[in-house]
Design an enzyme around this catalytic site. Structure first.
Site, PDB file in Angstrom:
ATOM      1  N   ARG A   1     -37.766 -38.352  18.537  1.00 49.47           N
ATOM      2  CA  ARG A   1     -37.909 -38.960  17.205  1.00 49.47           C
ATOM      3  C   ARG A   1     -38.003 -40.469  17.311  1.00 49.47           C
ATOM      4  NH1 ARG A   1     -33.746 -34.914  13.961  1.00 49.47           N
ATOM      5  NH2 ARG A   1     -34.947 -33.038  14.421  1.00 49.47           N
TER       6      ARG A   1
ATOM      7  N   CYS B   1     -44.318 -34.593  10.339  1.00 52.44           N
ATOM      8  CA  CYS B   1     -43.208 -35.560  10.430  1.00 52.44           C
ATOM      9  C   CYS B   1     -43.580 -36.885  11.086  1.00 52.44           C
ATOM     10  CB  CYS B   1     -41.979 -34.944  11.091  1.00 52.44           C
ATOM     11  SG  CYS B   1     -42.272 -34.266  12.732  1.00 52.44           S
TER      12      CYS B   1
ATOM     13  N   LYS C   1     -37.751 -23.219  21.633  1.00 54.13           N
ATOM     14  CA  LYS C   1     -37.432 -24.629  21.796  1.00 54.13           C
ATOM     15  C   LYS C   1     -36.044 -24.884  21.250  1.00 54.13           C
ATOM     16  CE  LYS C   1     -39.093 -28.915  19.964  1.00 54.13           C
ATOM     17  NZ  LYS C   1     -39.574 -29.411  18.750  1.00 54.13           N
TER      18      LYS C   1
ATOM     19  N   LYS D   1     -37.656 -22.414  16.706  1.00 54.01           N
ATOM     20  CA  LYS D   1     -37.355 -23.822  16.951  1.00 54.01           C
ATOM     21  C   LYS D   1     -36.042 -24.138  16.265  1.00 54.01           C
ATOM     22  CE  LYS D   1     -39.166 -28.410  15.913  1.00 54.01           C
ATOM     23  NZ  LYS D   1     -40.338 -29.164  15.494  1.00 54.01           N
TER      24      LYS D   1
HETATM   25  C1  PBG Z   1     -42.254 -32.227  15.395  1.00 51.06           C
HETATM   26  C2  PBG Z   1     -41.709 -31.992  16.745  1.00 51.06           C
HETATM   27  C3  PBG Z   1     -40.470 -32.390  17.270  1.00 51.06           C
HETATM   28  C4  PBG Z   1     -40.467 -31.988  18.594  1.00 51.06           C
HETATM   29  C5  PBG Z   1     -41.657 -31.328  18.840  1.00 51.06           C
HETATM   30  N1  PBG Z   1     -42.415 -31.317  17.676  1.00 51.06           N
HETATM   31  C6  PBG Z   1     -39.393 -33.177  16.667  1.00 51.06           C
HETATM   32  C7  PBG Z   1     -38.532 -32.588  15.645  1.00 51.06           C
HETATM   33  O1  PBG Z   1     -38.672 -31.423  15.236  1.00 51.06           O
HETATM   34  O2  PBG Z   1     -37.691 -33.343  15.162  1.00 51.06           O
HETATM   35  C8  PBG Z   1     -39.349 -32.247  19.554  1.00 51.06           C
HETATM   36  C9  PBG Z   1     -39.789 -32.455  20.948  1.00 51.06           C
HETATM   37  C10 PBG Z   1     -38.807 -33.120  21.835  1.00 51.06           C
HETATM   38  O3  PBG Z   1     -37.656 -33.434  21.448  1.00 51.06           O
HETATM   39  O4  PBG Z   1     -39.180 -33.352  22.965  1.00 51.06           O
HETATM   40  N2  PBG Z   1     -41.949 -31.264  14.446  1.00 51.06           N
HETATM   41 ZN    ZN Z   2     -42.137 -31.997  12.319  1.00 50.94          ZN
END
Ligand code: PBG
Ligand code: ZN
Length: 332
Positions: free
Chosen positions: A214, A131, A257, A204
């Site tokens: 983001r 991403c 998470k 997650k």
């Molecule tokens: C990427 C990723 C994200 C986070 C960790 N790895 C963002 C998402 O999934 O949108 C979030 C970490 C945070 O908010 O501190 N996949």
């Molecule tokens: Zn991602």
């Protein structure tokens, strides 16, 4: 004033838990959960270039760093006793396939090589996702408007191999693609990296608490959301099933998470799995603490240590947190 009625109530007999709360010394003696800096992992955002430090507005105290400054920061964190780093990359250019994720000269491999060479007592973890590298901001390649699971897997494995080659001790796949742990394990093994561990973002959730991240990574999806691949936060049994699958695919560490919204999952996982468990206190959790503290509505240090301790008490051996440096200083 009216006189209080003299009620007859029973007095406690043998059990008086307050005895052990009487002094700081007794409280410390019976403390069940002790945080140590060694169990904390600090996320770092890496960009290309030299001498680049871009403060991230949404993430108080964090900056995007070029590899040379990331090395300086790594030295500081190692000196404070922090356990490791979790690296995220922000490339110069993004495309539909997120090809920059596996670029050997990209920000993450470059930073990994430099930090690895310094021989610091830090565990180096590379986040593996597309991403930050895709023009559309989704975690995999698209087929129309949906993320194509199986076409994404080899790209994630490629990226993990690039990070392992550059010196990552652990690859941490966060795309929430089915089979991503197995894909990484096989890709790493095939390319001579059977010693590189995998920390799976196993459970997650599609969370509102990733907003500041983001902004930091420029990875807000250009359309839609991530609910087609990230988990529904309403589902606890499904979260455990995700962990079960990742363990079966060869995960060495299971991560949940966000942190504070996953305490029940940690507690249940602790009963069920003997693998090390990790939790990620995400960007929105930091934002809530920082914003309230800035207004004087909560005590920053108190809220930070209380939330981190609760995450550890629930079952996390490892805590990924933007507060790693502060917490390490407070705990020293
Ligand atoms: C990427 C990723 C994200 C986070 C960790 N790895 C963002 C998402 O999934 O949108 C979030 C970490 C945070 O908010 O501190 N996949
Ligand atoms: Zn991602």
């Amino acid at each position: 004033m009216r006189e209080l009625t003299r009620l007859e109530v029973p007095t406690p007999t043998a059990e008086r838990p307050r005895r052990l709360r009487a002094t700081p010394a007794t409280r410390s003696l019976v403390k069940e959960t002790r945080l140590t800096p060694r169990q904390l992992i600090a996320p770092l955002f890496i960009v290309n270039g030299r001498d680049v430090r871009q403060p991230i507005e949404s993430l108080t105290g964090q900056s995007r760093l070029s590899p040379d400054l990331a090395l300086d920061r790594a030295r500081e964190l190692a000196a404070m006793g922090v356990g490791g780093l979790l690296l995220f990359g922000i490339p110069d250019a993004k495309d539909a396939e997120g090809r920059a994720a596996a670029d050997r000269d990209g920000p993450v491999p470059t930073a990994l090589r430099r930090i690895k060479d310094a021989g610091l007592p830090l565990v180096l973890i590379a986040d593996v996702c597309l991403c930050e590298y895709t023009s559309h901001g989704h975690c995999g390649v698209l087929d129309g408007e949906t993320v194509d699971n199986d076409r994404t897997l080899p790209l994630l494995a490629e990226a993990a191999v690039a990070y392992a080659e550059a010196g990552a001790d652990i690859a941490a796949p966060s795309a929430m693609m089915d089979g991503q742990v197995g894909a990484l394990r096989s890709g790493l093994d095939q390319s001579g990296h059977s010693g590189t561990a995998i920390m799976a973002y196993a459970s997650k959730a599609a969370s509102a608490l990733y907003g500041p991240f983001r902004e930091a990574a420029g990875s807000t999806p250009g359309f839609g959301d991530r609910k087609g691949y990230q988990m529904d936060y309403a589902n606890g049994r499904e979260a455990l099933r995700e962990m079960e699958l990742d363990a079966a695919e060869g995960a060495d560490i299971l991560m949940v998470k966000p942190g504070i919204t996953s305490l029940d999952l940690l507690a249940r996982a602790r009963q069920r799995f003997d693998l090390p468990l990790a939790a990620y206190q995400v960007s929105g959790e930091l934002a809530m603490i920082e914003a309230a503290a800035q207004r004087g509505w909560i005590d920053r240090k108190g809220a930070a240590l209380e939330t981190l301790t609760a995450i550890a008490r629930a079952g996390a051996d490892i805590v990924i947190t933007y507060l790693a440096a502060d917490a390490a200083a407070w705990l020293a």
